[in-house]
Structures are given as C-alpha cells and as structure tokens.
Design a protein around this motif. Structure first.
Motif: not given
Length: 113
Positions: A50, A53, A86, A104-105, A108
C-alpha cells in the motif's frame, strides 16, 4: 436538527463464526478516514503493498503469517498485533483457519506484485 446516528454493536466472534468460505474479508466499521476489516481465511493472499497507507493487523484466532521480501516472516497468534508501514511489500497467509482484524485507510491503494 439532525437525528443522532444509529449505534451498532458488532460481535466479532458471531461475525467470524458465521463465515463458511475459505476466504472472506468484510468491513466491520469505519472511523474517520479509516476502516476496520475482519478477515477469515485459510491459504495465502497475493504479494502486495500500500503506497500511502499503513496497516495494523490484530489476530483474534489461529495463526497469521506475514511474509516480507526484505525480512523474516512474522508469525502472529491470538492477541498479537503488528503495523506494516506504507510501501512495505508483504503477503498474509495461514495454514489453519485464521481470524484477524485489519485497520487501514478506507481509500488505501493496493499494488499487487
């Protein structure tokens, strides 16, 4: 005036216990710009990263193995957690039914290798 948003209680044991597939990943909740996912699986996920993220993994049941290109495999058991920064290439896998949470975002990007 807006009404208060409904509050929802999610029982993670009931949710994971209802999964019969070999792999299932569901969003349990969203918090600001991030989400909490519950994954139930046996087997392995693809190599990926990712770019922008981090990912926080928390194991609830089983054993989660996380392989890396540039370091040793990490083994997480119930109540263990780890944050993958990340940009770090990794894959998750399990030899037994494993239940984990991933924070997580929400948006992402995932780049598969």
């Amino acid at each position: 005036m807006k009404s208060a948003q409904e509050l929802e209680i999610v029982n993670l044991a009931q949710l994971s216990g209802s999964v019969e597939e070999q792999y299932r990943n569901v969003v349990v909740s969203t918090v600001n710009e991030s989400c909490l996912r519950l994954a139930v699986f046996t087997g392995e996920y693809q190599w990926h990263y990712h770019p922008t993220s981090d990912e926080l993994f928390i194991v609830l049941e089983g054993e989660l193995l996380i392989d890396f290109h540039d370091r040793d495999t990490v083994s997480l058991k119930a109540n263990d957690s780890i944050t993958i920064p990340a940009g770090v290439v990794h894959r998750t896998r399990s030899n037994v039914r494993t239940v984990n949470l991933c924070f997580e975002h929400t948006d992402a990007d995932t780049v598969f290798i």
